[in-house]
Design a protein around this motif. Structure first.
Motif, PDB file in Angstrom:
ATOM      1  N   VAL A 309       0.839  -1.204   0.000  1.00 54.99           N
ATOM      2  CA  VAL A 309       0.000   0.000   0.000  1.00 54.99           C
ATOM      3  C   VAL A 309       0.871   1.249   0.000  1.00 54.99           C
ATOM      4  O   VAL A 309       1.960   1.278   0.591  1.00 54.99           O
ATOM      5  CB  VAL A 309      -0.930   0.005   1.236  1.00 54.99           C
ATOM      6  CG1 VAL A 309      -1.669   1.338   1.370  1.00 54.99           C
ATOM      7  CG2 VAL A 309      -1.938  -1.133   1.134  1.00 54.99           C
ATOM      8  N   LYS A 343      -7.242   3.063  -5.074  1.00 53.38           N
ATOM      9  CA  LYS A 343      -8.294   2.417  -4.292  1.00 53.38           C
ATOM     10  C   LYS A 343      -9.214   3.416  -3.597  1.00 53.38           C
ATOM     11  O   LYS A 343     -10.403   3.132  -3.412  1.00 53.38           O
ATOM     12  CB  LYS A 343      -7.677   1.504  -3.228  1.00 53.38           C
ATOM     13  CG  LYS A 343      -6.706   0.478  -3.784  1.00 53.38           C
ATOM     14  CD  LYS A 343      -7.367  -0.445  -4.810  1.00 53.38           C
ATOM     15  CE  LYS A 343      -6.415  -1.544  -5.260  1.00 53.38           C
ATOM     16  NZ  LYS A 343      -7.002  -2.405  -6.308  1.00 53.38           N
ATOM     17  N   SER A 367      -2.777   0.630  -4.121  1.00 53.80           N
ATOM     18  CA  SER A 367      -2.290  -0.720  -3.848  1.00 53.80           C
ATOM     19  C   SER A 367      -2.191  -1.477  -5.170  1.00 53.80           C
ATOM     20  O   SER A 367      -3.062  -1.334  -6.036  1.00 53.80           O
ATOM     21  CB  SER A 367      -3.238  -1.453  -2.893  1.00 53.80           C
ATOM     22  OG  SER A 367      -2.773  -2.759  -2.642  1.00 53.80           O
ATOM     23  N   ARG A 404     -10.838  -2.040   2.524  1.00 51.92           N
ATOM     24  CA  ARG A 404      -9.621  -2.825   2.298  1.00 51.92           C
ATOM     25  C   ARG A 404      -9.790  -4.256   2.795  1.00 51.92           C
ATOM     26  O   ARG A 404      -9.395  -5.217   2.123  1.00 51.92           O
ATOM     27  CB  ARG A 404      -8.447  -2.167   3.019  1.00 51.92           C
ATOM     28  CG  ARG A 404      -7.138  -2.945   2.896  1.00 51.92           C
ATOM     29  CD  ARG A 404      -6.078  -2.390   3.822  1.00 51.92           C
ATOM     30  NE  ARG A 404      -5.777  -1.006   3.519  1.00 51.92           N
ATOM     31  CZ  ARG A 404      -5.128  -0.177   4.336  1.00 51.92           C
ATOM     32  NH1 ARG A 404      -4.734  -0.610   5.520  1.00 51.92           N
ATOM     33  NH2 ARG A 404      -4.875   1.056   3.982  1.00 51.92           N
ATOM     34  N   TRP A 408     -10.892  -4.717  -1.170  1.00 54.54           N
ATOM     35  CA  TRP A 408     -11.204  -3.549  -1.992  1.00 54.54           C
ATOM     36  C   TRP A 408     -12.541  -3.760  -2.698  1.00 54.54           C
ATOM     37  O   TRP A 408     -12.719  -3.422  -3.859  1.00 54.54           O
ATOM     38  CB  TRP A 408     -10.092  -3.244  -3.000  1.00 54.54           C
ATOM     39  CG  TRP A 408      -8.742  -3.092  -2.376  1.00 54.54           C
ATOM     40  CD1 TRP A 408      -7.704  -3.941  -2.507  1.00 54.54           C
ATOM     41  CD2 TRP A 408      -8.304  -2.043  -1.500  1.00 54.54           C
ATOM     42  NE1 TRP A 408      -6.626  -3.505  -1.787  1.00 54.54           N
ATOM     43  CE2 TRP A 408      -6.960  -2.322  -1.153  1.00 54.54           C
ATOM     44  CE3 TRP A 408      -8.883  -0.901  -0.972  1.00 54.54           C
ATOM     45  CZ2 TRP A 408      -6.208  -1.505  -0.301  1.00 54.54           C
ATOM     46  CZ3 TRP A 408      -8.145  -0.086  -0.126  1.00 54.54           C
ATOM     47  CH2 TRP A 408      -6.829  -0.386   0.194  1.00 54.54           C
TER      48      TRP A 408
END
Length: 681
Positions: A309, A343, A367, A404, A408
């Protein structure tokens, strides 16, 4: 060791040091014979030895500052005097180097000669990476005095890390504000740390941070996840050295962190990063280019391995706001979407950088997800009109964490509270579109308060109908021209002398004591002058009794007056209010030979003050309240005038209630129509 130079402070600085109002310091000097005597004067102002004053405050316990703060503020004042002897940035660099040296030695510096201290510095910083250059070349007397001030700061803060943070927090006061101007506010650094998920990574993970500046964000991540290794860089060598010092005093060793000079951290020797956290440096809007900002972020993403990330803070005009369709910046931003890298996008309010209040920023959470697991979704959140607070940050972090944790993907059990989750294709089909939610989430719109709007509107309709049924009597003033010349005039000063009225001082209410839902109404000059509705300022009864041992409330019929910023008078009909200085009370004496009627006196004072207003550019009104002349009305005439004023007050109160009810109806209806939860049938 050189003798410490005397630091001189004025009454105003004593008050600031002790956290009291300015007149309190003067009162101390006049009332207490043991108060330090002035040792010099500057254009008539008495100046005192700061150490003597602090010793007196500590011995007597006077003032509102705790002992540690007193010692720290004294050291700060002494440091301010160095601004004429060292450049501000050099002063901060030298002082932080001394604090860092004390951390290495784990012993006070002032007990060692300056030459020995420089020798110690050469041993602990043999490759001159963080503090040796800052101390080399400093005259022995100056170095010894600064070492003593560094000891004072550490003693006041209890730790070298606390003293180091205190110095950086006071950079603007020391004239070195440019050093910290690009540091995000502490709450923003905390938000970036939480969004990164650093605390959830396995022990020994590698956190990479380019553009580390003074290391505020790095210190925040380290506080949340102290077991990780940190690899950072900054193009300014002075900033890199400062960050190294900061990390040392916070307990890191060079086995667990590295700060490189340059734009890129030394990743090759540490391995692939597990996390990238970055606050892009500020650039003026005139030279800022969205494509270059996005290119810089693309280079950061190149460091990411699968499922790693990156959290990036940058300018909102590149990260979230509309772009010119089909141009390079728009194509590159949509590439982050189509590649499944982007994201979450969070638009932030102005003020993210404390010293750049007009700069609008946004956060990207990125990510690198394998193509098989890409969901084609992105979370868009908008906090641009929401004040950043612990609560709003926690809510945002929870939204992103759940997104997350679901891979996602959208978790149907959780409603995103500050944004929406959209298919990437929706954004790709609109070139140049803003990466912000167009509407409030349905879950936010249909809260309990929103569902109750129709009922509340109906209640306001009934309330307004009741107010309209209160038919006021016809107002007849019956005013005619006075015959037989003007009435005899008197003044407030004469009425005070004749003991028909008396003055009662107001209370010095501090801003932190004020609230909107306290037990007691506070009347400030704003209420007296009609600029703020009565009841807008309140104070808790407990806070009032603790702050004012002999505090007194108003009585019904008291006249609250003010001369600052204008002359004004207000009758407190209910009483039991707190009057805030510089407002004060004129209290009528009912047992006087010729008693005055409060409403009449207040109205005549307002009329007299209107003839003597403060002109533009003047500091004060031309006549003091005691000098104002008002007519001495006969008792029967004063009674008739008082009856008229009472009727005017009653009708004014009724009209204000009607206007307030209509305003509430307007606000509720407009809010419901705007968010689509109401309609008119």
């Amino acid at each position: 060791m050189a003798e410490r130079r005397r630091s001189l402070i004025s009454f105003a600085e004593i008050a600031s040091l002790a956290k009291v109002e300015r007149p309190v310091a003067t009162t101390w000097a006049r009332r207490y014979i043991d108060f330090p005597q002035p040792i010099s004067r500057d254009r008539g102002r008495p100046l005192f030895d700061s150490e003597q004053v602090v010793s007196w405050l500590l011995e007597t316990g006077r003032g509102n500052a705790d002992p540690g703060t007193l010692q720290a503020e004294l050291a700060l004042h002494s440091l301010s005097a160095w601004r004429d002897r060292l450049p501000a940035s050099a002063l901060v660099a030298t002082l932080t180097s001394l604090i860092c040296l004390r951390h290495h030695l784990d012993a006070p510096l002032s007990t060692t000669s300056w030459e020995a201290l420089v020798g110690h510095a050469a041993r602990v910083d043999f490759d001159d990476a963080h503090l040796l250059s800052e101390l080399n070349g400093l005259p022995a007397d100056d170095g010894a005095e600064l070492a003593g001030l560094a000891d004072d700061l550490v003693d006041a803060a209890y730790t070298t890390g606390g003293a180091f943070e205190w110095v950086l927090d006071k950079c603007h006061h020391l004239g070195a504000g440019q050093m910290v101007v690009d540091e995000p506010a502490p709450l923003v650094s905390q938000m970036l740390t939480q969004l990164s998920g650093a605390a959830t990574l396995s022990e020994g993970s590698i956190v990479v941070m380019p553009y580390v500046r003074t290391g505020g964000l790095l210190a925040s991540v380290h506080e949340q996840a102290p077991e990780h290794s940190f690899v950072a860089a900054d193009p300014d060598p002075a900033m890199a050295r400062l960050t190294r010092r900061r990390m040392f005093v916070h307990g890191l060793t060079d086995l667990h962190f590295e700060v490189a000079d340059g734009h890129e951290p030394n990743i090759d020797t540490w391995g692939d990063p597990d996390l990238v956290v970055c606050a892009l440096p500020y650039e003026p809007a005139e030279t800022r280019r969205a494509h270059l900002v996005l290119t810089r972020i693309a280079s950061l993403v190149d460091w990411l391995d699968q499922d790693r990330v990156a959290v990036v803070l940058g300018p909102a005009d590149a990260l979230a706001q509309p772009l010119a369709p089909h141009e390079d910046a728009d194509l590159l931003r949509r590439w982050f979407l189509t590649e499944g890298l982007l994201k979450a996008v969070v638009s932030l309010p102005e003020g993210v950088f404390r010293h750049r209040p007009g700069y609008r920023a946004a956060v990207w959470v990125l990510s690198r997800t394998p193509e098989k697991r890409r969901t084609g979704l992105v979370l868009l959140a908008d906090l641009s009109s929401i004040p950043l607070s612990e609560q709003s940050v926690d809510t945002l972090v929870a939204d992103v964490d759940i997104f997350r944790a679901a891979g996602w993907n959208e978790d149907r059990r959780h409603a995103v509270r500050h944004g929406v989750i959209l298919p990437i294709q929706v954004l790709n089909d609109r070139p140049g579109t803003a990466l912000t939610p167009r509407h409030r989430p349905r879950e936010i719109r249909h809260t309990e308060a929103v569902r109750e709007r129709p009922a509340r509107i109906a209640e306001l309709e009934i309330e307004f109908a009741k107010l309209m049924r209160q038919e006021p009597a016809v107002l007849r003033v019956r005013a005619i021209e006075r015959q037989g010349g003007q009435a005899v005039r008197t003044s407030v000063a004469r009425m005070l002398k004749e003991r028909r009225i008396r003055k009662v001082p107001g209370h010095r209410v501090k801003d932190e004591h004020l609230s909107t839902d306290g037990d007691l109404v506070v009347i400030t000059p704003e209420e007296v002058l009609g600029r703020t509705p009565l009841g807008g300022h309140r104070i808790d009864l407990l806070a009032f009794t603790q702050a004012f041992e002999h505090g007194a409330l108003t009585r019904p019929g008291d006249i609250v007056i003010t001369a600052n910023p204008e002359l004004g008078a207000l009758v407190d009909s209910e009483g039991s209010s707190v009057v805030a200085y510089p407002a004060r009370i004129l209290r009528a004496r009912p047992d006087a030979e010729r008693p005055v009627l409060p409403r009449v006196l207040a109205a005549l004072l307002r009329a007299a003050a209107a003839e003597h207003r403060r002109v533009e550019g003047a500091l004060r009104v031309p006549r003091r309240l005691e000098e104002l002349l008002i007519p001495e009305l006969a008792p029967d005439e004063a009674e008739r005038y008082d009856t008229l004023l009472a009727e005017i007050d009653r009708l004014g109160s009724l009209l204000r209630k009607q206007a307030a009810t209509l305003a509430a109806l307007d606000q509720l209806t407009a809010a419901g129509m705007a968010d689509g939860t109401l309609t008119i049938i």
